[in-house]
Enzyme design. Structure first.
Site, short mmCIF file in Angstrom:
data_model
loop_
_atom_site.label_atom_id
_atom_site.label_comp_id
_atom_site.label_asym_id
_atom_site.label_seq_id
_atom_site.Cartn_x
_atom_site.Cartn_y
_atom_site.Cartn_z
N THR A 38 -8.77 10.84 -0.48
CA THR A 38 -9.04 9.82 -1.50
C THR A 38 -10.46 9.28 -1.37
O THR A 38 -11.15 9.06 -2.37
CB THR A 38 -8.02 8.68 -1.39
OG1 THR A 38 -6.71 9.21 -1.67
CG2 THR A 38 -8.34 7.56 -2.37
N LYS A 40 -2.85 2.24 11.64
CA LYS A 40 -3.86 1.82 10.65
C LYS A 40 -3.24 0.94 9.56
O LYS A 40 -3.85 -0.05 9.14
CB LYS A 40 -4.52 3.05 10.03
CG LYS A 40 -5.35 3.87 11.03
CD LYS A 40 -6.13 4.96 10.34
CE LYS A 40 -5.28 6.15 9.95
NZ LYS A 40 -4.87 6.97 11.11
N LYS A 41 -2.05 1.29 9.10
CA LYS A 41 -1.42 0.51 8.04
C LYS A 41 -1.00 -0.87 8.55
O LYS A 41 -1.12 -1.87 7.83
CB LYS A 41 -0.22 1.27 7.47
CG LYS A 41 -0.60 2.54 6.72
CD LYS A 41 -1.55 2.26 5.57
CE LYS A 41 -1.93 3.52 4.80
NZ LYS A 41 -2.90 3.25 3.73
N ARG A 66 -6.58 15.02 19.66
CA ARG A 66 -5.44 15.81 19.16
C ARG A 66 -5.92 16.93 18.26
O ARG A 66 -5.35 18.03 18.25
CB ARG A 66 -4.47 14.91 18.40
CG ARG A 66 -3.67 13.95 19.29
CD ARG A 66 -2.94 12.92 18.46
NE ARG A 66 -2.15 13.56 17.43
CZ ARG A 66 -1.99 13.07 16.20
NH1 ARG A 66 -2.60 11.95 15.85
NH2 ARG A 66 -1.23 13.70 15.33
N ASP A 125 0.85 -1.19 0.00
CA ASP A 125 0.00 0.00 0.00
C ASP A 125 0.88 1.23 0.00
O ASP A 125 2.11 1.16 0.17
CB ASP A 125 -0.93 -0.01 1.23
CG ASP A 125 -2.11 0.96 1.10
OD1 ASP A 125 -2.24 1.60 0.05
OD2 ASP A 125 -2.87 1.07 2.08
N LYS A 126 0.24 2.36 -0.17
CA LYS A 126 0.90 3.66 -0.16
C LYS A 126 0.11 4.61 0.72
O LYS A 126 -1.12 4.52 0.82
CB LYS A 126 1.00 4.18 -1.59
CG LYS A 126 1.20 5.69 -1.75
CD LYS A 126 -0.14 6.36 -2.04
CE LYS A 126 0.02 7.84 -2.38
NZ LYS A 126 -1.32 8.49 -2.45
N HIS A 127 0.81 5.51 1.39
CA HIS A 127 0.13 6.54 2.17
C HIS A 127 0.73 7.89 1.82
O HIS A 127 1.95 8.05 1.75
CB HIS A 127 0.31 6.29 3.67
CG HIS A 127 -0.31 7.37 4.51
ND1 HIS A 127 -1.65 7.39 4.82
CD2 HIS A 127 0.22 8.50 5.07
CE1 HIS A 127 -1.92 8.47 5.55
NE2 HIS A 127 -0.81 9.16 5.70
N SER A 128 -0.14 8.87 1.60
CA SER A 128 0.29 10.24 1.35
C SER A 128 0.01 11.08 2.59
O SER A 128 -1.02 10.92 3.24
CB SER A 128 -0.46 10.84 0.15
OG SER A 128 -0.23 12.23 0.05
N SER A 184 -0.20 7.37 14.39
CA SER A 184 -1.53 7.41 13.81
C SER A 184 -1.56 6.75 12.43
O SER A 184 -2.41 5.91 12.12
CB SER A 184 -2.03 8.85 13.71
OG SER A 184 -3.31 8.92 13.15
#
Length: 437
Positions: A120, A187-188, A168, A80-83, A183
């Site tokens: 997204t 999740k990942k 937060r 996967d990818k996260h931005s 954070s």
């Protein structure tokens, strides 16, 4: 476990052990500590930071607060990818099917817009019928059969993070690097990935405007992820101008469809998308090196295979079966459009990218409050890039709005976001550097 003692020790700059961090997170999940205590802990971390082992312990404790997906039955790697968030950043919509076309499996759990940046999940919700919150059974079926699925976080993935983040968000502690790290990664890690690639934005449209801060964030996430057993690398990418030539929800889906089908591809968007795809393929051991990975990713895009996979994913999650050939028939369109004209002749020298994102939010394409609905049709298109030569009166953008007043406000905002000069500015590669690996 006395929560006030853990708070005191972190307030005084001490290093917390994993057992205390886990106990605090468990109490946060169960509701046995107050919002005030959670806020105090967040502020103590904000000012004193965390060592890597502490951040790893916090990440793992939040991961373990809920379900952990298992993709061991897949015939290929789960990647996967996260931005970290940007403007006109629709990369995920193209990246997931490109990676899937190369043999990866992409269970992409995405978020909604945050602040001035687009989400997204909000973009996918612009597609009629698309189920962005499927149950786990449908999610698994689509990943297995299609190769990718772009969905939102389910209720049982890292629930501790949900509570922690909401506190937060209203206590001015969002920008803490160890808390951002935990954070994202909680999740990942809950998603059961074999590898993760980060797209860390730097520039005036990013949360980390300074490159050194973006590097620090990338190094933190990569280090903590690897400490938690997840193969992770990061690319720093430029966010001193919108990545796509549009910002919004439906308008960015249209950009993605055009990109995948080959109707129109912007070079900056293609550079970032293929660079991230190559990282995913190398990290997932689907290519021996970045050169070969780039060739595979480019072939998946130009052959049309990635477009086919995106169309299948949309249909499998309830969207139209012919979105790729008839996007204008399905994507919502705002009733009013207004051109934004260049006030002078010259080159576009700089863009206030954050200002573009804020303008989309003001049009209704983002949220002022968490419960606000999204207007998927509004946005900004035909944005001219930095370096474009313009004559006075030529359009530099097109505003898509719900009302005349909104359109007028959008035009003013875009006018203020663009600067011009007589000399052509130096162009900057959208891929700045690599971290990790």
């Amino acid at each position: 476990m006395l929560p006030q003692e853990i708070i005191r020790r972190k307030r005084d700059g001490e290093t917390l052990d994993a057992a205390d961090i886990t106990a605090f997170v468990n109490a946060m999940s169960s509701g046995s500590i107050t919002e005030g205590q959670v806020a105090a802990f967040a502020m103590a971390v904000f000012f004193n930071g965390m060592k890597r082992d502490e951040a790893v312990a916090l990440t793992l404790a939040m991961r373990d607060s809920g379900d952990i997906l298992d993709w061991s039955d897949l015939p290929g790697p789960a990647v996967d990818k996260h931005s970290t968030g940007g403007v006109g950043d629709n990369v995920s919509l193209m990246l997931a099917p490109i990676a899937a076309a190369c043999g990866a499996y992409v269970p992409m759990i995405s978020g909604r817009g945050l602040g001035h940046t687009g989400g997204t999940l909000d973009k996918m919700d612009a597609i009629p019928g698309y189920r962005s919150q499927p149950d786990n059974a449908l999610f698994r079926r689509v990943v297995h059969s299609v190769g990718c699925a772009i969905i939102g976080q389910t209720a049982n993935l890292a629930p501790a993070d949900k509570r922690f983040y909401s506190i937060r968000d209203v206590t001015a502690t969002v920008e803490s690097i160890p808390l951002i790290t935990a954070s994202i990664l909680s999740k990942k890690l809950s998603a059961g990935l074999n590898a993760l690639v980060l797209d860390v934005k730097a520039g005036n449209g990013a949360f980390m405007a300074k490159t050194r801060d973006a590097v620090a964030l990338a190094e933190s996430i990569v280090g903590v992820a690897q400490g938690a057993g997840l193969m992770t690398t990061a690319l720093l990418t430029d966010m001193n101008e919108p990545l796509a030539l549009a910002a919004g929800n439906a308008v960015e889906v249209k950009i993605a469809v055009d990109f995948l089908t080959g109707d129109k591809r912007d070079s900056r968007l293609e550079d970032v998308t293929l660079a991230l795809a190559a990282e995913m393929l190398v990290s997932g051991k689907l290519a021996a090196n970045h050169k070969l990975a780039m060739e595979k990713a480019r072939e998946a895009l130009h052959s049309g295979k990635a477009a086919e996979i995106f169309g299948r994913m949309v249909a499998a999650l309830g969207g139209p079966t012919d979105l790729m050939t008839r996007p204008r028939h399905y994507l919502p369109v705002a009733p009013i459009t207004r051109e934004v004209k260049a006030p002078v002749s010259g080159f576009v020298s700089s863009i206030d990218t954050r200002g573009i994102g804020v303008a989309v939010v003001a049009l209704g394409g983002g949220r002022i409050r968490p419960q606000d609905p999204i207007d998927h049709a509004v946005g900004i298109t035909d944005l001219q890039p930095i370096g474009a030569r313009m004559e006075a009166g030529e359009p530099i953008a097109l505003v898509h709005a719900r009302s005349d007043d909104d359109a007028a406000a959008g035009v003013r905002a875009i006018e203020q976001a663009f600067s011009f000069s007589e000399r052509k500015p130096r162009t900057v590669s959208p891929v700045l550097r690599r971290v990790g690996g």
